[in-house]
Design a protein around this motif. Structure first.
Motif, PDB file in Angstrom:
ATOM      1  N   ASP A 124       0.798  -1.227   0.000  1.00  0.00           N
ATOM      2  CA  ASP A 124       0.000   0.000   0.000  1.00  0.00           C
ATOM      3  C   ASP A 124       0.837   1.286   0.000  1.00  0.00           C
ATOM      4  N   GLY A 125       2.179   1.164  -0.016  1.00  0.00           N
ATOM      5  CA  GLY A 125       3.044   2.339  -0.033  1.00  0.00           C
ATOM      6  C   GLY A 125       3.489   2.801   1.340  1.00  0.00           C
ATOM      7  N   SER A 126       3.088   2.104   2.395  1.00  0.00           N
ATOM      8  CA  SER A 126       3.615   2.445   3.716  1.00  0.00           C
ATOM      9  C   SER A 126       5.037   1.904   3.812  1.00  0.00           C
ATOM     10  N   TYR A 127       5.872   2.562   4.613  1.00  0.00           N
ATOM     11  CA  TYR A 127       7.259   2.135   4.738  1.00  0.00           C
ATOM     12  C   TYR A 127       7.713   2.215   6.181  1.00  0.00           C
ATOM     13  N   ARG A 128       8.843   1.566   6.440  1.00  0.00           N
ATOM     14  CA  ARG A 128       9.534   1.686   7.717  1.00  0.00           C
ATOM     15  C   ARG A 128      11.018   1.467   7.459  1.00  0.00           C
ATOM     16  N   TRP A 129      11.832   2.180   8.198  1.00  0.00           N
ATOM     17  CA  TRP A 129      13.270   1.965   8.106  1.00  0.00           C
ATOM     18  C   TRP A 129      13.888   1.956   9.486  1.00  0.00           C
ATOM     19  N   THR A 130      15.009   1.242   9.576  1.00  0.00           N
ATOM     20  CA  THR A 130      15.827   1.215  10.781  1.00  0.00           C
ATOM     21  C   THR A 130      17.261   1.490  10.350  1.00  0.00           C
ATOM     22  N   MET A 131      17.927   2.412  11.074  1.00  0.00           N
ATOM     23  CA  MET A 131      19.283   2.843  10.732  1.00  0.00           C
ATOM     24  C   MET A 131      20.271   2.421  11.809  1.00  0.00           C
ATOM     25  N   TRP A 132      21.435   1.931  11.363  1.00  0.00           N
ATOM     26  CA  TRP A 132      22.537   1.595  12.253  1.00  0.00           C
ATOM     27  C   TRP A 132      23.790   2.344  11.809  1.00  0.00           C
ATOM     28  N   GLU A 133      24.659   2.559  12.757  1.00  0.00           N
ATOM     29  CA  GLU A 133      25.990   3.070  12.463  1.00  0.00           C
ATOM     30  C   GLU A 133      26.786   1.945  11.806  1.00  0.00           C
ATOM     31  N   TRP A 134      27.613   2.272  10.827  1.00  0.00           N
ATOM     32  CA  TRP A 134      28.529   1.297  10.248  1.00  0.00           C
ATOM     33  C   TRP A 134      29.923   1.656  10.708  1.00  0.00           C
ATOM     34  N   THR A 135      30.573   0.738  11.413  1.00  0.00           N
ATOM     35  CA  THR A 135      31.869   1.031  12.020  1.00  0.00           C
ATOM     36  C   THR A 135      33.038   0.650  11.131  1.00  0.00           C
ATOM     37  N   GLY A 136      32.784   0.064   9.985  1.00  0.00           N
ATOM     38  CA  GLY A 136      33.858  -0.301   9.070  1.00  0.00           C
ATOM     39  C   GLY A 136      34.263  -1.743   9.231  1.00  0.00           C
ATOM     40  N   GLY A 137      34.707  -2.302   8.158  1.00  0.00           N
ATOM     41  CA  GLY A 137      35.124  -3.694   8.175  1.00  0.00           C
ATOM     42  C   GLY A 137      36.436  -3.886   8.914  1.00  0.00           C
ATOM     43  N   GLY A 138      36.484  -4.866   9.782  1.00  0.00           N
ATOM     44  CA  GLY A 138      37.721  -5.242  10.429  1.00  0.00           C
ATOM     45  C   GLY A 138      38.141  -4.393  11.614  1.00  0.00           C
ATOM     46  N   LEU A 139      37.375  -3.373  11.988  1.00  0.00           N
ATOM     47  CA  LEU A 139      37.745  -2.583  13.156  1.00  0.00           C
ATOM     48  C   LEU A 139      37.389  -3.336  14.428  1.00  0.00           C
ATOM     49  N   THR A 140      38.262  -3.269  15.387  1.00  0.00           N
ATOM     50  CA  THR A 140      37.933  -3.827  16.699  1.00  0.00           C
ATOM     51  C   THR A 140      36.989  -2.859  17.396  1.00  0.00           C
ATOM     52  N   ASP A 141      36.341  -3.292  18.457  1.00  0.00           N
ATOM     53  CA  ASP A 141      35.458  -2.411  19.218  1.00  0.00           C
ATOM     54  C   ASP A 141      36.230  -1.201  19.755  1.00  0.00           C
TER      55      ASP A 141
END
Length: 148
Positions: A124-141
């Motif tokens: 019907d055209g309704s939407y939802r999104w969820t956003m996360w931070e991307w910390t990069g590949g291979g980085l430790t915490d």
């Protein structure tokens, strides 16, 4: 690697139009508006993206979104992504990437990180999104925390 969850929103597609073809590519422009939260702040998101269908039924799109809080904080987001139709009508699922600019102290973290978004559209055209931070590949915490 995914980092912290930054926010979410839900709303409705408010307009669709066909753009002029570019070679053999047909582009569709989609406008939307919704409400949600970002870094604990209530927001309204208003945006437009254009998309085309690539070989194999892959949806490719590029978008621009303005997010505003009731207190006047503004976020200017740009990004793109790929997806697939998942049913009739507008129903589709996308993986989206982007960056944001803001002068807001409350939302300033958004200008310091890349983000990834799960974006789901219903028939019907309704939407939802969820956003996360991307910390990069291979980085430790520890490295990811130092980059913040």
């Amino acid at each position: 690697m995914l980092g912290d969850r930054l926010g979410e929103s839900a709303g409705k597609i408010t307009g669709v139009r066909i753009l002029p073809s570019e070679g053999e590519q047909v582009w569709i422009e989609v406008s939307f508006q919704g409400r949600g939260n970002l870094l604990g702040q209530e927001i309204t998101d208003t945006g437009t993206y254009r998309q085309t269908i690539r070989p194999g039924g892959v949806l490719y799109g590029e978008g621009h979104v303005l997010m505003m809080s009731p207190g006047g904080d503004v976020v200017d987001w740009v990004g793109g992504g790929v997806g697939r139709p998942t049913g009739p009508g507008f129903k589709a699922s996308y993986g989206v990437f982007g960056t944001a600019r803001t002068s807001s102290e409350k939302l300033g973290r958004l200008g310091e990180v890349a983000n990834v978004i799960e974006y789901e559209v219903e028939e019907d055209g309704s939407y939802r999104w969820t956003m996360w931070e991307w910390t990069g590949g291979g980085l430790t915490d520890t490295q990811a925390a130092a980059a913040r």
